[in-house]
Design an enzyme around this catalytic site. Structure first.
Site, PDB file in Angstrom:
ATOM      1  N   PHE A   1       0.821  -1.262   0.183  1.00  0.00           N
ATOM      2  CA  PHE A   1      -0.094   0.044  -0.152  1.00  0.00           C
ATOM      3  C   PHE A   1       0.842   1.161  -0.041  1.00  0.00           C
ATOM      4  CE2 PHE A   1       0.819  -0.258   4.259  1.00  0.00           C
ATOM      5  CZ  PHE A   1       1.198   1.263   4.919  1.00  0.00           C
TER       6      PHE A   1
ATOM      7  N   LYS B   1      -1.363  -7.285  -9.163  1.00  0.00           N
ATOM      8  CA  LYS B   1      -2.261  -7.495  -8.069  1.00  0.00           C
ATOM      9  C   LYS B   1      -1.896  -6.402  -6.951  1.00  0.00           C
ATOM     10  CE  LYS B   1      -3.011  -8.720  -4.494  1.00  0.00           C
ATOM     11  NZ  LYS B   1      -3.165  -7.709  -3.365  1.00  0.00           N
TER      12      LYS B   1
ATOM     13  N   GLU C   1      -4.871  -3.940  -1.946  1.00  0.00           N
ATOM     14  CA  GLU C   1      -6.262  -3.546  -1.698  1.00  0.00           C
ATOM     15  C   GLU C   1      -6.563  -2.424  -0.916  1.00  0.00           C
ATOM     16  OE1 GLU C   1      -4.560  -5.971  -0.665  1.00  0.00           O
ATOM     17  OE2 GLU C   1      -5.261  -6.909   1.297  1.00  0.00           O
ATOM     18  N   ARG C   2      -5.663  -1.899  -0.224  1.00  0.00           N
ATOM     19  CA  ARG C   2      -5.810  -0.670   0.856  1.00  0.00           C
ATOM     20  C   ARG C   2      -5.709   0.556  -0.176  1.00  0.00           C
ATOM     21  NH1 ARG C   2      -2.296  -2.571   5.613  1.00  0.00           N
ATOM     22  NH2 ARG C   2      -1.495  -4.005   4.223  1.00  0.00           N
TER      23      ARG C   2
ATOM     24  N   SER D   1       5.379  -7.195   3.403  1.00  0.00           N
ATOM     25  CA  SER D   1       6.074  -7.381   4.454  1.00  0.00           C
ATOM     26  C   SER D   1       6.841  -8.708   4.442  1.00  0.00           C
ATOM     27  CB  SER D   1       4.878  -7.539   5.570  1.00  0.00           C
ATOM     28  OG  SER D   1       4.307  -8.354   5.240  1.00  0.00           O
TER      29      SER D   1
ATOM     30  N   CYS E   1       9.654   1.867   3.698  1.00  0.00           N
ATOM     31  CA  CYS E   1      10.496   0.705   3.710  1.00  0.00           C
ATOM     32  C   CYS E   1      11.736   1.551   3.929  1.00  0.00           C
ATOM     33  CB  CYS E   1      10.450  -0.130   2.582  1.00  0.00           C
ATOM     34  SG  CYS E   1      10.967   0.414   1.167  1.00  0.00           S
TER      35      CYS E   1
ATOM     36  N   GLU F   1       9.520  -4.283  12.909  1.00  0.00           N
ATOM     37  CA  GLU F   1       9.375  -3.258  12.066  1.00  0.00           C
ATOM     38  C   GLU F   1       7.964  -2.440  12.566  1.00  0.00           C
ATOM     39  OE1 GLU F   1       7.972  -3.933   8.175  1.00  0.00           O
ATOM     40  OE2 GLU F   1       9.082  -2.157   7.158  1.00  0.00           O
TER      41      GLU F   1
HETATM   42  P1  NAD Z   1       1.675  -6.393   2.961  1.00  0.00           P
HETATM   43  O1  NAD Z   1       2.818  -7.733   3.052  1.00  0.00           O
HETATM   44  O2  NAD Z   1       0.473  -6.750   3.886  1.00  0.00           O
HETATM   45  O3  NAD Z   1       0.951  -6.852   1.475  1.00  0.00           O
HETATM   46  C1  NAD Z   1       1.825  -6.687   0.344  1.00  0.00           C
HETATM   47  C2  NAD Z   1       0.922  -7.336  -0.643  1.00  0.00           C
HETATM   48  O4  NAD Z   1       0.575  -8.663  -0.181  1.00  0.00           O
HETATM   49  C3  NAD Z   1      -0.556  -6.640  -0.829  1.00  0.00           C
HETATM   50  O5  NAD Z   1      -0.805  -6.728  -2.231  1.00  0.00           O
HETATM   51  C4  NAD Z   1      -1.281  -7.744  -0.188  1.00  0.00           C
HETATM   52  O6  NAD Z   1      -2.668  -7.863  -0.591  1.00  0.00           O
HETATM   53  C5  NAD Z   1      -0.532  -8.952  -0.270  1.00  0.00           C
HETATM   54  N1  NAD Z   1      -1.063 -10.093   0.651  1.00  0.00           N
HETATM   55  C6  NAD Z   1      -1.195  -9.665   1.976  1.00  0.00           C
HETATM   56  N2  NAD Z   1      -1.347 -10.668   2.772  1.00  0.00           N
HETATM   57  C7  NAD Z   1      -1.265 -11.843   2.084  1.00  0.00           C
HETATM   58  C8  NAD Z   1      -1.253 -13.290   2.136  1.00  0.00           C
HETATM   59  N3  NAD Z   1      -1.415 -13.682   3.393  1.00  0.00           N
HETATM   60  N4  NAD Z   1      -0.963 -14.140   1.031  1.00  0.00           N
HETATM   61  C9  NAD Z   1      -0.831 -13.492  -0.020  1.00  0.00           C
HETATM   62  N5  NAD Z   1      -0.636 -11.980  -0.303  1.00  0.00           N
HETATM   63  C10 NAD Z   1      -0.934 -11.211   0.698  1.00  0.00           C
HETATM   64  O7  NAD Z   1       2.553  -5.273   3.178  1.00  0.00           O
HETATM   65  P2  NAD Z   1       1.727  -3.784   3.264  1.00  0.00           P
HETATM   66  O8  NAD Z   1       1.407  -3.519   4.611  1.00  0.00           O
HETATM   67  O9  NAD Z   1       0.795  -3.651   1.851  1.00  0.00           O
HETATM   68  O10 NAD Z   1       3.084  -2.785   3.042  1.00  0.00           O
HETATM   69  C11 NAD Z   1       4.195  -2.482   4.015  1.00  0.00           C
HETATM   70  C12 NAD Z   1       5.141  -3.389   4.061  1.00  0.00           C
HETATM   71  O11 NAD Z   1       5.835  -3.311   2.650  1.00  0.00           O
HETATM   72  C13 NAD Z   1       6.274  -3.238   5.088  1.00  0.00           C
HETATM   73  O12 NAD Z   1       6.775  -4.359   5.619  1.00  0.00           O
HETATM   74  C14 NAD Z   1       7.414  -2.246   4.174  1.00  0.00           C
HETATM   75  O13 NAD Z   1       8.619  -2.464   4.897  1.00  0.00           O
HETATM   76  C15 NAD Z   1       7.340  -3.395   3.109  1.00  0.00           C
HETATM   77  N6  NAD Z   1       7.884  -2.546   1.816  1.00  0.00           N
HETATM   78  C16 NAD Z   1       9.033  -3.189   1.440  1.00  0.00           C
HETATM   79  C17 NAD Z   1       9.627  -2.375   0.488  1.00  0.00           C
HETATM   80  C18 NAD Z   1      11.179  -2.965  -0.160  1.00  0.00           C
HETATM   81  O14 NAD Z   1      11.521  -2.466  -1.164  1.00  0.00           O
HETATM   82  N7  NAD Z   1      11.747  -3.652   0.723  1.00  0.00           N
HETATM   83  C19 NAD Z   1       8.888  -1.380  -0.032  1.00  0.00           C
HETATM   84  C20 NAD Z   1       7.966  -0.994   0.249  1.00  0.00           C
HETATM   85  C21 NAD Z   1       7.409  -1.538   1.237  1.00  0.00           C
END
Ligand code: NAD
Length: 499
Positions: free
Chosen positions: A149, A173, A176-177, A226, A281, A384
Site C-alpha cells: 500500500f 495485483k 487492496e488498501r 512485509s 521501507c 518493524e
Molecule cells: P503486506 O505484506 O501486508 O501486503 C503486500 C501485498 O501482499 C498486498 O498486495 C497484499 O494484498 C498481499 N498480501 C497480504 N497478505 C497476503 C497473504 N496472506 N497472502 C498473499 N498475499 C498477501 O504489506 P503492506 O502492509 O501493504 O506494505 C508494508 C510492508 O511493505 C512493510 O513491511 C514495508 O517495509 C514493506 N515494503 C518493503 C519495500 C522494499 O522495497 N523492501 C518497499 C515498500 C514496502
C-alpha cells in the site's frame, strides 16, 4: 459508495466474486470505496487474456515498445496532479510526497525508454571456423507483480514498466488498501498505445495471489511488502518453478558519529523518521548516536523539532509534514508497540499517544514518538513499527554501532553521519545492508541503479529497476550458428574445443 473495478483486457470490469474490501480515507476514517477481491476464476481468466495478447506484443520491435513508454511519460506528467490527489486520498500522504511517489515511478519508465539498448544482446563473429554465436534476451511471457500500500504508484511502475518494455504481458495485483492509482496507471498505459491485455490490474487478497502462484502460465512473480508474506510468496513461487523476487520489511539505522554536524543529522532524522508517517521501507527507525555526549545533544536537538511537527490531512496543503497511517489496525499496532517499549524499559521522550486532531477525530493519525535508551532485545527494536516512532539505541563506540546494525535481521537501508572520510569508507565497505547513505538519510537509488536490500529484506537474486530489471524480465538464449560452406565433413562426436 464508489465501487472500484478490475482493469482487464483494456476495460474497467466489475468484480464477480461477491467479495469486497473497504477502502478508507485515512484522514477521516470513512470508507470511501470498496474494491472487488478477485476469485481464482477471475484471476485465471485475466492470465489467459494476457497469454493470448503477449506474443503479438513481443513481436513489436523494442524501439516501438519504448515509444509507448515515451508517450506514457508525457501522460504521467499531464495527469500528475490527478494521480497525486487520488493517491493522497487513499494513502494519506501529503500531496508533495504523493507527487514524489509518482515521480520516482516515472523515472523508471524513463529508464525503460532505453530498452532497445538494454535488449540488444551479444554477438561473437567467428567464434569458430565459420561459426557465429549470439545471445539474445527474450521476454518471459506473462509476469505478475504483487505490491504494497505504501507506494501505490512507484512500486507498480518499478515492476510493470520494465516487464512490459521487455515484451511481457503483466498482471498487477496491487494493494487492496490503495487500489485507485494502479487502475489509473493501467488506463494511462493504454492511452499511451499499449495493446489491450498487456497490462491488467486484478484486485484481490490471498486468493488472487495464490491464483497467480499456482497458475502455470505465469513465468515470474515480483513482490514488495512485509517479510512474512515475502517469504511465503518466494517459497511458493519457487516451488512452482517461477522466477521470483520478493522485497520485505526493514529496520533502517542511522549512525551518528561524534564528529557529525548534529543539526544536519537531527534534520535528516526528522524527515527520514517521520515523513509519510514512517510508512516507508527506507524510513529511518533507529538512531544510533555514538558516545554519550553525541546522544545527549542529539536528543536535545530532536525534541523541539519533533514537537513542532505538523500532522494533518493532505487537504491542509503544504503546511503538513505527515498525514495519517493507512488503517485503524495499523494505528493500533503502532500504539501497541509503543506500550511494549514503555513496559520493556525504554524512555519515551516524546509521547504522541494522546494526539488528536480537531475535526478528524476518527482519522488514523498517530502523533510522533521518540524513544531513548532502547536496547536490542526490545520489541520496538526487533520489529518493524512502520509508524512515526523513532527509537534511539546508544552505542559507546563506532564498532558497537556498526555491529548492532549488522546483527539486525533486516538489511534494507542504512545511513551514517560523519565528517570523516575514513570512517565513511570503512562503513560502506563492511556493512551488510543493501543501500547505504553517507550523510544522506534515505539512500534510495535512482532508476538507472538498482534498488534492493540484504538479509530478511529481500528474497531472490536480482534487484528492482536498473539493469537487473532487464535481466529479471527476460531470459537469455544463445545461438551457435554455422552455415555449411563446401562439402560436409561428417558428424562430430566429441565436444568441440578451441585448440
Ligand atoms: P503486506 O505484506 O501486508 O501486503 C503486500 C501485498 O501482499 C498486498 O498486495 C497484499 O494484498 C498481499 N498480501 C497480504 N497478505 C497476503 C497473504 N496472506 N497472502 C498473499 N498475499 C498477501 O504489506 P503492506 O502492509 O501493504 O506494505 C508494508 C510492508 O511493505 C512493510 O513491511 C514495508 O517495509 C514493506 N515494503 C518493503 C519495500 C522494499 O522495497 N523492501 C518497499 C515498500 C514496502
Amino acid at each position: 459508495m464508489q465501487e472500484l473495478t478490475h482493469f482487464i483486457n483494456g476495460e474497467h470490469v466489475k468484480g464477480t466474486s461477491g467479495r469486497f474490501a473497504d477502502v478508507f480515507n485515512p484522514a477521516t476514517g470513512e470508507v470511501q470505496a470498496r474494491v472487488p477481491l478477485a476469485s481464482k476464476e477471475e484471476m485465471d481468466a485475466a492470465i489467459a487474456i494476457a497469454k493470448a495478447a503477449q506474443p503479438a506484443w513481443e513481436a513489436v520491435n523494442p524501439q516501438r515498445r519504448a515509444r509507448v513508454m515515451m508517450k506514457y511519460v508525457t501522460l504521467l506528467n499531464r495527469d500528475m496532479d490527478k494521480l497525486a490527489e487520488a493517491l493522497s486520498r487513499e494513502h494519506g500522504k501529503t500531496i508533495p510526497d504523493a507527487k514524489g511517489d509518482v515521480q520516482r515511478g516515472l523515472e523508471v519508465v524513463e529508464y525503460c525508454i532505453g530498452a532497445p539498448q538494454m535488449l540488444k544482446g551479444d554477438f561473437t563473429d567467428s567464434a569458430g571456423p565459420g561459426i557465429d554465436m549470439y545471445s539474445m534476451r527474450q521476454a518471459l511471457g506473462v509476469s505478475a507483480g504483487i505490491t504494497p500500500f505504501n507506494f501505490p504508484a512507484m512500486i507498480p511502475m518499478w515492476m510493470f514498466a520494465p516487464a512490459i518494455v521487455c515484451g511481457n504481458a503483466f498482471i498487477l495485483k496491487s494493494s487492496e488498501r490503495a487500489p485507485s492509482v494502479p487502475l489509473m496507471l493501467a488506463e494511462l498505459l493504454e492511452e499511451a498505445g499499449l495493446p489491450k491485455g498487456i497490462i491488467q490490474v486484478v484486485n484481490g487478497d490471498k486468493e488472487a495471489v495464490d491464483a497467480i502462484l499456482y497458475n502455470d502460465t505465469v513465468q515470474s512473480v515480483g513482490f514488495v511488502g512485509s517479510t512474512p508474506i515475502a517469504e511465503y510468496i518466494y517459497g511458493t513461487g519457487c516451488s512452482q518453478g517461477k522466477r521470483v523476487q520478493c522485497f520485505g520489511g526493514a529496520k533502517n539505522h542511522m549512525i551518528i558519529m561524534p564528529d557529525a554536524d548534529l543539526d544536519q543529522a537531527a534534520d535528516a532524522l526528522i524527515g527520514a523518521g517521520y515523513g509519510a508517517a514512517g510508512e516507508r521501507c527506507m524510513a529511518i527507525s533507529v538512531a544510533v548516536p555514538v558516545g554519550k555526549e553525541t546522544a545527549d545533544k542529539l536528543i536535545e536537538k530532536l525534541i523541539p523539532r519533533i514537537e513542532s511537527l505538523k500532522v494533518g490531512p493532505y487537504t491542509s496543503g503544504n503546511d503538513v509534514d505527515y498525514g495519517p497511517v493507512i488503517t485503524s489496525a495499523a494505528k493500533e499496532n503502532i500504539l501497541r508497540l509503543v506500550e511494549t517499549g514503555i513496559d520493556q524499559g525504554a524512555t519515551l521522550v516524546v509521547d504522541g499517544r494522546d494526539f488528536s486532531l480537531q475535526g478528524y477525530e476518527e482519522g488514523f493519525f498517530v502523533g510522533p514518538h521518540l524513544f531513548d535508551n532502547v536496547t536490542p532485545d526490545m520489541d520496538i527494536y526487533t520489529k518493524e513499527i512502520f509508524g512515526p516512532v523513532l527509537t534511539t539505541v546508544r552505542a559507546e563506540t563506532y564498532e558497537e554501532a556498526i555491529q548492532l546494525a549488522m546483527d539486525h535481521e533486516y538489511g534494507n537501508g542504512i545511513a551514517i553521519y560523519t565528517r570523516d572520510g575514513d570512517t565513511a569508507r570503512n562503513f560502506a565497505n563492511r556493512i551488510n545492508v543493501g543501500m547505504v547513505g553517507i550523510n544522506v538519510p534515505i539512500p534510495v537509488p535512482l532508476a538507472y541503479h538498482t534498488f534492493g536490500g540484504w538479509k530478511k529484506s529481500v528474497f531472490g537474486d536480482l534487484n528492482q529497476h536498473g539493469p537487473d530489471a532487464f535481466k529479471f524480465y527476460t531470459r537469455t538464449k544463445t545461438v551457435t550458428a554455422r552455415w555449411p560452406s563446401g562439402i560436409k565433413e561428417g558428424g562430430e562426436f566429441s565436444i568441440p574445443v578451441m585448440e
